[in-house]
Design a protein around this motif. Sequence first.
Motif, PDB file in Angstrom:
ATOM      1  N   GLU A 156     -23.966  81.072 -23.717  1.00 13.17           N
ATOM      2  CA  GLU A 156     -24.419  80.552 -22.790  1.00 13.17           C
ATOM      3  C   GLU A 156     -25.228  79.296 -23.203  1.00 13.17           C
ATOM      4  N   ASP A 157     -25.573  79.138 -24.871  1.00 12.17           N
ATOM      5  CA  ASP A 157     -26.087  77.989 -25.091  1.00 12.17           C
ATOM      6  C   ASP A 157     -25.406  76.860 -25.323  1.00 12.17           C
ATOM      7  N   THR A 167     -25.311  75.235 -21.667  1.00 11.49           N
ATOM      8  CA  THR A 167     -26.294  74.542 -21.540  1.00 11.49           C
ATOM      9  C   THR A 167     -26.132  73.214 -21.998  1.00 11.49           C
TER      10      THR A 167
END
Length: 216
Positions: free
Chosen positions: A97-98, A101
């Motif tokens: 997920e990083d 983003t």
Amino acid sequence: MNKQFFSWDAFNEAPVVGIMRGVSMDTIHRIMPIYSKAGLTTIEITMNTEGAAAIIKEMRHVYPNLNVGAGTVCNLDDLFKAVDAGAQFIVTPIVNEDIFTTCKKLNLPLFPGALTPTEIYKAWSLGASAVKVFPCSQFGVGYIKDVLAPLNKIKLLPTGGVDKSNIQAFFKAGAVGVGMGGSLFPKDLLVEGKESELEEHFRSIKVATEAVCEPA
């Protein structure tokens, strides 16, 4: 002029992500002119290739008409190295997920790897440009068709197990693109003296995509 951003028009003309892993700079310079001449437009250098960042940077400078991206990006360290080198798109084997983003902030196309319907839906919901269905080699064309029956709005890019014999079937099943490694870059054709055979092979892949893909 060296284009800064990923060209979707170029990708849609030849929706194949060529995956190069463990190759030398010399091999890149011998193969890429043939690759481009054959009409293929998008190339991925995996970050577990020795000197990957340097190769990406060199390719962005020498081959401005290609989409050049970084693959096997599993963490932010690899992502930032790829971005600093000038990668125009990012490919991962996993859902991190990083990375989503950061790519969103950078307006950088992301093709994350996912396999199950839940993983695929999550990757798409997080903002994937297309979901890399990986490893597709164990599931085949039927799996893509089955996933797209309920998840027909999601763009899928099957990777693993795609070759000249089945590439049209993957597109007919609904894939928007494919990832190809060893089947696109067979070792026996990468040696010096096989340039004409390699160009013929690349062209056959390009023709196979034209038979089923309409220009975007």
